[in-house]
Design a protein around this motif. Structure first.
Motif, PDB file in Angstrom:
ATOM      1  N   PHE A   6       1.004   5.420   9.956  1.00 62.90           N
ATOM      2  CA  PHE A   6       1.467   5.614   8.581  1.00 62.90           C
ATOM      3  C   PHE A   6       0.752   6.840   8.020  1.00 62.90           C
ATOM      4  CE2 PHE A   6       3.539   3.492   4.928  1.00 62.90           C
ATOM      5  CZ  PHE A   6       3.109   4.322   3.903  1.00 62.90           C
ATOM      6  N   SER A   7       1.494   7.711   7.392  1.00 63.11           N
ATOM      7  CA  SER A   7       0.920   8.913   6.801  1.00 63.11           C
ATOM      8  C   SER A   7       0.463   8.618   5.379  1.00 63.11           C
ATOM      9  CB  SER A   7       1.948  10.050   6.789  1.00 63.11           C
ATOM     10  OG  SER A   7       1.431  11.177   6.116  1.00 63.11           O
ATOM     11  N   ALA A   8      -0.847   8.687   5.133  1.00 64.84           N
ATOM     12  CA  ALA A   8      -1.378   8.388   3.805  1.00 64.84           C
ATOM     13  C   ALA A   8      -0.788   9.323   2.754  1.00 64.84           C
ATOM     14  CB  ALA A   8      -2.899   8.499   3.812  1.00 64.84           C
ATOM     15  N   ALA A   9      -0.400  10.524   3.163  1.00 60.49           N
ATOM     16  CA  ALA A   9       0.192  11.473   2.220  1.00 60.49           C
ATOM     17  C   ALA A   9       1.520  10.980   1.662  1.00 60.49           C
ATOM     18  CB  ALA A   9       0.384  12.830   2.893  1.00 60.49           C
ATOM     19  N   GLU A  10       2.136  10.013   2.358  1.00 64.79           N
ATOM     20  CA  GLU A  10       3.422   9.464   1.918  1.00 64.79           C
ATOM     21  C   GLU A  10       3.255   8.254   1.006  1.00 64.79           C
ATOM     22  OE1 GLU A  10       6.260  10.938   2.531  1.00 64.79           O
ATOM     23  OE2 GLU A  10       5.221  12.487   3.698  1.00 64.79           O
ATOM     24  N   ALA A  11       2.024   7.967   0.595  1.00 60.61           N
ATOM     25  CA  ALA A  11       1.746   6.832  -0.289  1.00 60.61           C
ATOM     26  C   ALA A  11       1.178   7.374  -1.599  1.00 60.61           C
ATOM     27  CB  ALA A  11       0.764   5.869   0.368  1.00 60.61           C
ATOM     28  N   PRO A  12       2.029   7.712  -2.565  1.00 58.29           N
ATOM     29  CA  PRO A  12       1.557   8.369  -3.797  1.00 58.29           C
ATOM     30  C   PRO A  12       0.596   7.516  -4.618  1.00 58.29           C
ATOM     31  CG  PRO A  12       3.877   7.743  -3.978  1.00 58.29           C
ATOM     32  CD  PRO A  12       3.499   7.567  -2.544  1.00 58.29           C
ATOM     33  N   GLU A  13       0.635   6.193  -4.475  1.00 60.90           N
ATOM     34  CA  GLU A  13      -0.272   5.336  -5.242  1.00 60.90           C
ATOM     35  C   GLU A  13      -1.463   4.886  -4.404  1.00 60.90           C
ATOM     36  OE1 GLU A  13       1.396   2.406  -7.781  1.00 60.90           O
ATOM     37  OE2 GLU A  13       3.309   3.463  -7.986  1.00 60.90           O
ATOM     38  N   PHE A  14      -1.688   5.543  -3.275  1.00 60.61           N
ATOM     39  CA  PHE A  14      -2.801   5.193  -2.403  1.00 60.61           C
ATOM     40  C   PHE A  14      -4.123   5.373  -3.149  1.00 60.61           C
ATOM     41  CE2 PHE A  14      -5.614   6.066   1.337  1.00 60.61           C
ATOM     42  CZ  PHE A  14      -5.385   4.863   2.006  1.00 60.61           C
ATOM     43  N   GLY A  15      -4.953   4.347  -3.123  1.00 61.06           N
ATOM     44  CA  GLY A  15      -6.207   4.353  -3.873  1.00 61.06           C
ATOM     45  C   GLY A  15      -6.145   3.554  -5.149  1.00 61.06           C
ATOM     46  N   GLY A  16      -4.958   3.084  -5.514  1.00 60.81           N
ATOM     47  CA  GLY A  16      -4.787   2.366  -6.773  1.00 60.81           C
ATOM     48  C   GLY A  16      -5.389   0.979  -6.789  1.00 60.81           C
ATOM     49  N   ILE A  17      -5.654   0.418  -5.630  1.00 62.86           N
ATOM     50  CA  ILE A  17      -6.281  -0.906  -5.567  1.00 62.86           C
ATOM     51  C   ILE A  17      -7.795  -0.789  -5.460  1.00 62.86           C
ATOM     52  CG2 ILE A  17      -6.506  -2.999  -4.147  1.00 62.86           C
ATOM     53  CD1 ILE A  17      -3.549  -2.713  -3.473  1.00 62.86           C
ATOM     54  N   SER A  18      -8.255   0.085  -4.589  1.00 67.93           N
ATOM     55  CA  SER A  18      -9.692   0.194  -4.332  1.00 67.93           C
ATOM     56  C   SER A  18     -10.419   1.112  -5.314  1.00 67.93           C
ATOM     57  CB  SER A  18      -9.934   0.707  -2.915  1.00 67.93           C
ATOM     58  OG  SER A  18      -9.377   2.001  -2.753  1.00 67.93           O
ATOM     59  N   HIS A  19      -9.711   2.121  -5.841  1.00 66.70           N
ATOM     60  CA  HIS A  19     -10.306   3.099  -6.762  1.00 66.70           C
ATOM     61  C   HIS A  19     -11.518   3.796  -6.142  1.00 66.70           C
ATOM     62  CE1 HIS A  19      -7.634   1.517  -9.830  1.00 66.70           C
ATOM     63  NE2 HIS A  19      -8.093   0.302  -9.575  1.00 66.70           N
ATOM     64  N   LEU A  20     -11.410   4.108  -4.861  1.00 71.92           N
ATOM     65  CA  LEU A  20     -12.476   4.805  -4.149  1.00 71.92           C
ATOM     66  C   LEU A  20     -12.141   6.285  -4.026  1.00 71.92           C
ATOM     67  CD1 LEU A  20     -12.987   2.286  -1.193  1.00 71.92           C
ATOM     68  CD2 LEU A  20     -14.387   2.469  -3.260  1.00 71.92           C
ATOM     69  N   ASP A  21     -13.174   7.124  -3.906  1.00 71.25           N
ATOM     70  CA  ASP A  21     -12.896   8.520  -3.625  1.00 71.25           C
ATOM     71  C   ASP A  21     -12.713   8.701  -2.119  1.00 71.25           C
ATOM     72  OD1 ASP A  21     -15.449   8.904  -2.352  1.00 71.25           O
ATOM     73  OD2 ASP A  21     -16.370   9.361  -4.289  1.00 71.25           O
ATOM     74  N   ARG A  22     -12.280   9.877  -1.726  1.00 67.72           N
ATOM     75  CA  ARG A  22     -11.922  10.104  -0.327  1.00 67.72           C
ATOM     76  C   ARG A  22     -13.118   9.891   0.603  1.00 67.72           C
ATOM     77  NH1 ARG A  22      -7.975  12.373   2.786  1.00 67.72           N
ATOM     78  NH2 ARG A  22      -8.653  13.486   4.653  1.00 67.72           N
ATOM     79  N   GLY A  23     -14.292  10.351   0.202  1.00 66.22           N
ATOM     80  CA  GLY A  23     -15.466  10.174   1.044  1.00 66.22           C
ATOM     81  C   GLY A  23     -15.782   8.707   1.288  1.00 66.22           C
ATOM     82  N   GLU A  24     -15.685   7.906   0.232  1.00 61.37           N
ATOM     83  CA  GLU A  24     -15.928   6.469   0.372  1.00 61.37           C
ATOM     84  C   GLU A  24     -14.882   5.832   1.275  1.00 61.37           C
ATOM     85  OE1 GLU A  24     -17.931   5.318  -3.922  1.00 61.37           O
ATOM     86  OE2 GLU A  24     -15.784   5.774  -3.840  1.00 61.37           O
ATOM     87  N   MET A  25     -13.633   6.249   1.122  1.00 66.54           N
ATOM     88  CA  MET A  25     -12.569   5.713   1.969  1.00 66.54           C
ATOM     89  C   MET A  25     -12.825   6.016   3.440  1.00 66.54           C
ATOM     90  SD  MET A  25      -9.029   6.540  -0.045  1.00 66.54           S
ATOM     91  CE  MET A  25      -8.588   5.772  -1.594  1.00 66.54           C
ATOM     92  N   LEU A  26     -13.170   7.255   3.735  1.00 67.57           N
ATOM     93  CA  LEU A  26     -13.409   7.647   5.125  1.00 67.57           C
ATOM     94  C   LEU A  26     -14.557   6.846   5.738  1.00 67.57           C
ATOM     95  CD1 LEU A  26     -12.962  11.505   4.843  1.00 67.57           C
ATOM     96  CD2 LEU A  26     -11.549   9.947   6.210  1.00 67.57           C
ATOM     97  N   GLU A  27     -15.605   6.636   4.967  1.00 68.59           N
ATOM     98  CA  GLU A  27     -16.747   5.885   5.484  1.00 68.59           C
ATOM     99  C   GLU A  27     -16.364   4.440   5.781  1.00 68.59           C
ATOM    100  OE1 GLU A  27     -21.340   4.664   4.226  1.00 68.59           O
ATOM    101  OE2 GLU A  27     -20.148   5.976   2.929  1.00 68.59           O
ATOM    102  N   LEU A  28     -15.683   3.792   4.838  1.00 67.29           N
ATOM    103  CA  LEU A  28     -15.302   2.392   5.038  1.00 67.29           C
ATOM    104  C   LEU A  28     -14.240   2.245   6.124  1.00 67.29           C
ATOM    105  CD1 LEU A  28     -15.216   1.078   1.359  1.00 67.29           C
ATOM    106  CD2 LEU A  28     -16.875   0.531   3.148  1.00 67.29           C
TER     107      LEU A  28
END
Length: 368
Positions: free
Chosen positions: A119-141
């Motif tokens: 799945f391409s994250a770029a195709e999910a415009p509301e990606f991050g709306g549940i976790s409210h994390l920044d990209r660095g935090e997302m990559l780490e988790l």
């Protein structure tokens, strides 16, 4: 409601039990309010950790899964967790899952790498709306929780696996995507859409599932339905031991089945967990069981009286506490106050003990 279930490569520990206790309270509150509850829970009976444990122990992965599922369900029954309307395994849902993956691919939101479908994250415009994390935090988790951000041929390190092409020596199934098996997050998306439809009321699990699991699952559902998979998400705080959250990878576990084998009353285990609010992380200590045992003994002594103070306020207080974000400690405090008054001051209501017993049994799931 939908609760993410176990990966059955080991017995259920108290962290699992605390999560399903929380959903059980929601179930009981809704039922008490007169609602019909459709509760679905999956079982991840095919996944890397299961295969790795099976290989390490020389057990067939299917036998390992069946054994641990049986133990889990026995533990939940002992804790008086109302069973879900549907327990749904991944193995029985492979066609359902591959069909959803194919539908996602048809929207253009997924792409292939050597037979693997991402799945391409770029195709999910509301990606991050549940976790409210920044990209660095997302990559780490993502890297810590089953993702593969280091795969260099992906479009984005946060893109996630929908379908894993067959590897030598691994289980695989035929599908429109080729032989393989599901990625992790899509199982819950497919099962929830099938059993509950889009935009159901409540989705959740442990707080460690907020990202990536629930974030990515929500994106998958929205991709094919255009709307949210669930109106609300509920996430349960982690239970710790020795300064770390309980986890199979760390091995710092307190197993429900082991406590039961030691003769611990399941009602006491449940009371110990109810003394913690579901949102707050907490640590299991040696003081938990003695405190819960003393509470159970005090309640039983009060319930054994022929008459006691009026119990109608207890029922109202328990209902009010649970309706306030499932405040189980507040509900316990209401019963404590009644029991203390009954034991120290007495009362004249001969029906009060029966009403309190029914309240504790029905709303808190504690049979005394």
């Amino acid at each position: 409601m939908y609760a993410c279930g176990i990966t059955p490569y080991d017995a259920a520990h108290l962290g699992h039990a605390f999560t399903y206790l929380t959903f059980d309270l929601a179930n009981r509150v809704w039922r008490d309010a007169g609602h019909d509850v459709n509760y679905v829970q999956n079982t991840t009976d095919i996944d890397d950790p299961l295969l790795e444990r099976a290989e390490a122990t020389g057990v067939d992965w299917r036998d390992l899964a069946h054994r641990e599922i049986d133990v889990f369900r026995e533990d939940m029954a002992a804790l008086r967790i109302i069973p879900p309307t549907s327990y749904v395994g991944v193995v029985e849902s492979v066609d359902l899952i591959s069909d959803l993956a194919a539908r996602i691919r048809a929207t253009g939101a997924a792409y292939e790498i050597d037979g693997d479908l991402y799945f391409s994250a770029a195709e999910a415009p509301e990606f991050g709306g549940i976790s409210h994390l920044d990209r660095g935090e997302m990559l780490e988790l993502f890297g810590e929780r089953g993702g593969d951000p280091g795969r260099t041929d992906k479009k984005d390190p946060l893109d996630w696996l929908l379908w894993r092409a067959e590897r030598p020596g691994e289980p695989a199934w035929d599908s429109p995507l080729g032989r393989g098996r599901p990625g992790w997050h899509i199982e819950c998306s497919a099962i929830a859409l099938d059993r509950l439809g889009p935009a159901f009321d409540l989705n959740g699990g442990g707080s460690d599932l907020i990202f990536p699991h629930h974030e990515m699952g929500a994106a998958e559902s929205r991709c094919v339905t255009g709307g949210p998979n669930a109106h609300n998400h509920l996430h349960v705080g982690m239970v710790g031991l020795d300064g770390e959250k309980m986890s199979k990878s760390l091995g710092n576990l307190v197993f429900v089945s082991k406590l039961r084998e030691q003769g611990v009353d399941p009602a006491v285990i449940r009371l110990a967990m109810l003394d913690h609010h579901y949102r707050a992380p907490w640590e299991w200590t040696d003081a938990e069981l003695p405190a819960a045992t003393a509470r159970a003994d005090r309640w039983r002594a009060a319930l054994a009286l022929g008459a006691a103070p009026d119990a109608a306020p207890v029922l109202a207080a328990v209902r009010a506490a649970l309706s306030e974000d499932l405040d189980s400690p507040g509900a316990l405090a209401a019963v404590d106050a009644w029991a203390d008054a009954a034991l120290t001051e007495g009362g004249t209501d001969t029906g009060a003990p029966a009403l309190v017993r029914a309240t504790v049994d029905t709303l808190l799931g504690v049979r005394l």
